[in-house]
Each structure stands twice: as C-alpha cells, then as structure tokens.
Design a protein around this motif. Sequence first.
Motif, PDB file in Angstrom:
ATOM      1  N   ALA A  20       0.834  -1.200   0.000  1.00 36.94           N
ATOM      2  CA  ALA A  20       0.000   0.000   0.000  1.00 36.94           C
ATOM      3  C   ALA A  20       0.873   1.255   0.000  1.00 36.94           C
ATOM      4  O   ALA A  20       0.551   2.244  -0.662  1.00 36.94           O
ATOM      5  N   PHE A  21       1.977   1.232   0.701  1.00 37.82           N
ATOM      6  CA  PHE A  21       2.856   2.391   0.771  1.00 37.82           C
ATOM      7  C   PHE A  21       3.657   2.569  -0.525  1.00 37.82           C
ATOM      8  O   PHE A  21       3.602   3.618  -1.161  1.00 37.82           O
ATOM      9  N   TYR A  22       4.401   1.544  -0.918  1.00 39.74           N
ATOM     10  CA  TYR A  22       5.312   1.682  -2.065  1.00 39.74           C
ATOM     11  C   TYR A  22       4.581   1.687  -3.409  1.00 39.74           C
ATOM     12  O   TYR A  22       4.945   2.454  -4.303  1.00 39.74           O
ATOM     13  N   ARG A  23       3.570   0.859  -3.539  1.00 34.33           N
ATOM     14  CA  ARG A  23       2.823   0.804  -4.802  1.00 34.33           C
ATOM     15  C   ARG A  23       1.781   1.911  -4.882  1.00 34.33           C
ATOM     16  O   ARG A  23       1.753   2.682  -5.841  1.00 34.33           O
ATOM     17  N   ASP A  24       0.933   2.002  -3.855  1.00 38.93           N
ATOM     18  CA  ASP A  24      -0.223   2.889  -3.939  1.00 38.93           C
ATOM     19  C   ASP A  24       0.114   4.352  -3.639  1.00 38.93           C
ATOM     20  O   ASP A  24      -0.402   5.243  -4.304  1.00 38.93           O
ATOM     21  N   LEU A  25       0.976   4.612  -2.657  1.00 35.29           N
ATOM     22  CA  LEU A  25       1.322   6.004  -2.342  1.00 35.29           C
ATOM     23  C   LEU A  25       2.472   6.531  -3.200  1.00 35.29           C
ATOM     24  O   LEU A  25       2.389   7.614  -3.758  1.00 35.29           O
ATOM     25  N   LEU A  26       3.568   5.753  -3.290  1.00 36.33           N
ATOM     26  CA  LEU A  26       4.725   6.216  -4.054  1.00 36.33           C
ATOM     27  C   LEU A  26       4.593   5.950  -5.556  1.00 36.33           C
ATOM     28  O   LEU A  26       5.322   6.535  -6.345  1.00 36.33           O
ATOM     29  N   PHE A  28       5.229   3.071  -7.144  1.00 37.15           N
ATOM     30  CA  PHE A  28       6.206   2.121  -7.674  1.00 37.15           C
ATOM     31  C   PHE A  28       5.499   0.918  -8.299  1.00 37.15           C
ATOM     32  O   PHE A  28       4.396   0.549  -7.894  1.00 37.15           O
ATOM     33  N   GLU A  29       6.163   0.319  -9.261  1.00 40.04           N
ATOM     34  CA  GLU A  29       5.687  -0.923  -9.872  1.00 40.04           C
ATOM     35  C   GLU A  29       6.085  -2.096  -8.983  1.00 40.04           C
ATOM     36  O   GLU A  29       7.167  -2.095  -8.394  1.00 40.04           O
ATOM     37  N   VAL A  30       5.233  -3.095  -8.921  1.00 38.44           N
ATOM     38  CA  VAL A  30       5.599  -4.344  -8.265  1.00 38.44           C
ATOM     39  C   VAL A  30       6.220  -5.224  -9.347  1.00 38.44           C
ATOM     40  O   VAL A  30       5.586  -5.534 -10.349  1.00 38.44           O
ATOM     41  N   THR A  43       9.657  -7.061  -4.679  1.00 37.59           N
ATOM     42  CA  THR A  43      10.544  -6.152  -5.399  1.00 37.59           C
ATOM     43  C   THR A  43       9.695  -5.078  -6.067  1.00 37.59           C
ATOM     44  O   THR A  43       8.770  -5.391  -6.811  1.00 37.59           O
ATOM     45  N   VAL A  44      10.025  -3.813  -5.766  1.00 35.89           N
ATOM     46  CA  VAL A  44       9.314  -2.673  -6.336  1.00 35.89           C
ATOM     47  C   VAL A  44      10.333  -1.728  -6.964  1.00 35.89           C
ATOM     48  O   VAL A  44      11.524  -1.795  -6.659  1.00 35.89           O
ATOM     49  N   GLY A  45       9.832  -0.873  -7.841  1.00 35.97           N
ATOM     50  CA  GLY A  45      10.727   0.111  -8.436  1.00 35.97           C
ATOM     51  C   GLY A  45       9.962   1.176  -9.179  1.00 35.97           C
ATOM     52  O   GLY A  45       8.776   1.019  -9.479  1.00 35.97           O
TER      53      GLY A  45
END
Length: 135
Positions: A20-26, A28-30, A43-45
């Motif tokens: 929720a933080f890295y994908r939805d807020l920032l 980033f792609e999973v 892994t996100v980026g």
Amino acid sequence: MELTISASFLPHTDPEASLAFYRDLLGFEVRLDVGYQDMRWITVGPPGQPGTSIVLQPPTADPNLSDDERRTILEMMAKGTYAGIQLRTPDLQSLFEVLESGGADIVQEPTDQDWGKRDCAVRDPAGNLLRIEQA
C-alpha cells in the motif's frame, strides 16, 4: 570499471502495508512478489527505471541470526533506526501532499536544508526512513 545499483534492500514487517505504501502512495511498480513459508520478498521500483529496484524483505529470514540479533533488528526497526533510503522527485510538494493525505508517518515536512537541497522525511510502515529530495 562501470557499476550501477540494481537493488537496495529494506526490511518489512507487513507485506500488505508495504504494498500500500510503495505501490499505492509512491506509485512504484511491483516487479516480483515471492513467498516462502510465511515470508514474502517484494521487489518494487519506479516506472521507467527497470534497472533500479527496492527489495522489501523479511528482516529476520537469515537462518544464521541468533535470537538476540533478531530481537535487536526488530527493536531497531520499531524505533526507525535500522534502515533507510534516499529518493528524488521533480515535485516534492505534490508527493509530500500525497504521502501526508495517505497517512504516511511524517518525520519532516519539506524543508530547505543547509547543504542546498530541499527535502522531506517519512517512515514506511516498517519504520524505514525515506528522505525524499527535490530534483
């Protein structure tokens, strides 16, 4: 010799909160989501940068850690002193507003620093410190 950074590793304690933080807020792609027993490595980026990733990993998955080491890692994570990363964006204020409205743990609002950068600081759901600077 030419080197690039392909991945950095940050611990996580809650895979869904991390997503929720890295994908939805920032945004980033999973790129990879791998489970083993009751653990997950995610892994996100950033979109458009396939060669740069953050691997969100279980903090105590290493079987060589002692119980004391595991406890120390978890205590440091709870205090927000275990791991961190520096990010950059062309629109710091807009990103900060997204993070703030999304309930991110704000450590420092956007500030002009003495070293010449404007940045802010937040913690992810596991307590990792993210400093985000204006590009």
